[in-house]
Design an enzyme around this catalytic site. Structure first.
Site, PDB file in Angstrom:
ATOM      1  CB  ILE A 214      -1.008   0.134   1.262  1.00  0.00           C
ATOM      2  CG1 ILE A 214      -1.911  -1.213   1.187  1.00  0.00           C
ATOM      3  CG2 ILE A 214      -1.512   1.320   1.292  1.00  0.00           C
ATOM      4  CD1 ILE A 214      -3.133  -0.976   0.230  1.00  0.00           C
ATOM      5  CD  GLU A 215       2.163   1.423  -3.761  1.00  0.00           C
ATOM      6  OE1 GLU A 215       1.988   0.289  -3.405  1.00  0.00           O
ATOM      7  OE2 GLU A 215       1.628   2.268  -4.817  1.00  0.00           O
ATOM      8  CG  ASP A 216      -1.834   7.449   1.552  1.00  0.00           C
ATOM      9  OD1 ASP A 216      -2.297   8.161   0.456  1.00  0.00           O
ATOM     10  OD2 ASP A 216      -2.462   7.689   2.785  1.00  0.00           O
TER      11      ASP A 216
END
Length: 320
Positions: A214-216
């Protein structure tokens, strides 16, 4: 696969007196060696040996003083984020969304395991309940980020970087913003700071399920206080890991653990900032593989790998 045959292929290896480790027979070839002696290469590129790949974690920021061309400013700030910390400069970054699959392994966890992980010294930051009631333990990704620096090196002290101009698939996202020079209310797209997150969640059945990235990334618009931004990011970790649990629910995948880390910067007035989160999928430089062969990377710690390479640690100069 015939279970009896698989059991016969499983081995117990001696690492010294009263020190044995069990090595499970791999179901899939995870060897990942690039065609270059000193360079890593992107996964899927011609000339690699083996069907596997290696995931390396990175979060970084970069800034540049604004000129009259905001597009070029964005390019330069992004480039600086690429070269800061673990060096991934001069690559053609291709975007994947975003798993480390059954043919992949994680640098610093599976391969050249960071010593703090190998010695079980790290403690969870917190836990979340997954859809089946299993607790998800969330750890700081610092050991994996450090392992990436030790592999690729830094801009000033390069090691096994990706080949210049290589085409490299990455899990990646970024955020870019301008902080106005004048003391005035922010306009849309302007900010005091930028930030990025990376989270890697390891499946509890890695022979049949993928690990999840997960990248944010986003903008900080409240004030120019770095401590306030840091506090926001520490709290925002739970939002990021909430998304991990929900993605696990969607595919009925239970995760054994999550590693999470972030980077941020408060820009100076008149600067453009970029926050980058990425996880390159690479094959390892030939010289990065110990003489005992690629499988030996599953049995050694990061410090042992540094010794084998005759490297001093870049993140802890007092140690190899």
């Amino acid at each position: 696969m015939n279970k009896n045959l698989e059991a016969n292929r499983n081995r117990t290896l001696s690492e010294g007196i009263h020190k044995n480790i069990k090595v499970r027979a791999p179901k899939i070839d995870k060897t990942a060696i690039s065609p270059y002696d000193r360079y890593c290469d992107g996964y899927g590129m011609p000339g690699a040996y083996g069907n596997g790949y290696v995931s390396v974690l990175k979060v970084s920021v970069g800034t540049v003083k604004k000129t009259d061309d905001i597009l070029l400013d964005g390019i330069v700030s992004y480039d600086r984020a690429e070269i800061n910390d673990a060096y991934v400069g001069q690559i053609n970054m291709l975007t994947a969304s975003s798993f480390c699959g059954v043919a992949g392994q994680v640098w610093g966890h599976d391969l050249a395991t960071h010593d703090s992980i190998a010695k079980d010294e790290i403690k969870p930051l917190y836990e979340l309940k997954q859809f089946d009631g299993t607790p998800l333990k969330v750890y700081d990704a610092k050991p994996l980020l450090e392992a990436g620096i030790e592999l690729f090196g830094t801009e000033k002290n390069r090691r096994f970087t990706t080949a210049p101009g290589a085409h490299v698939i990455c899990a990646n996202k970024s955020a870019t913003a301008y902080r106005p020079k004048e003391n005035r209310p922010l306009k849309e797209g302007e900010a005091y700071g930028v930030w990025s997150f990376i989270a890697l969640s390891l499946s509890n059945d890695r022979d049949h399920c993928a690990d999840l990235f997960i990248e944010d990334a986003g903008l900080w618009t409240k004030n120019d206080n770095p401590e306030d931004l840091k506090k926001f990011l520490e709290d925002h970790r739970k939002a990021v890991t909430w998304s991990v649990v929900e993605c696990g629910r969607d595919s009925h995948v239970v995760f054994e653990r999550t590693y999470i880390g972030f980077a941020y910067v408060i820009m100076k007035p008149g600067e453009i900032g970029n926050a980058l989160t990425c996880a390159p999928y690479v094959t390892l430089a030939r010289d990065a593989v110990p003489s005992e062969g690629f499988p030996s990377l599953n049995r050694i710690s990061l410090s042992q790998w540094l010794d084998d390479m005759n490297f001093d640690s870049l993140v802890n100069p007092s140690k190899k």
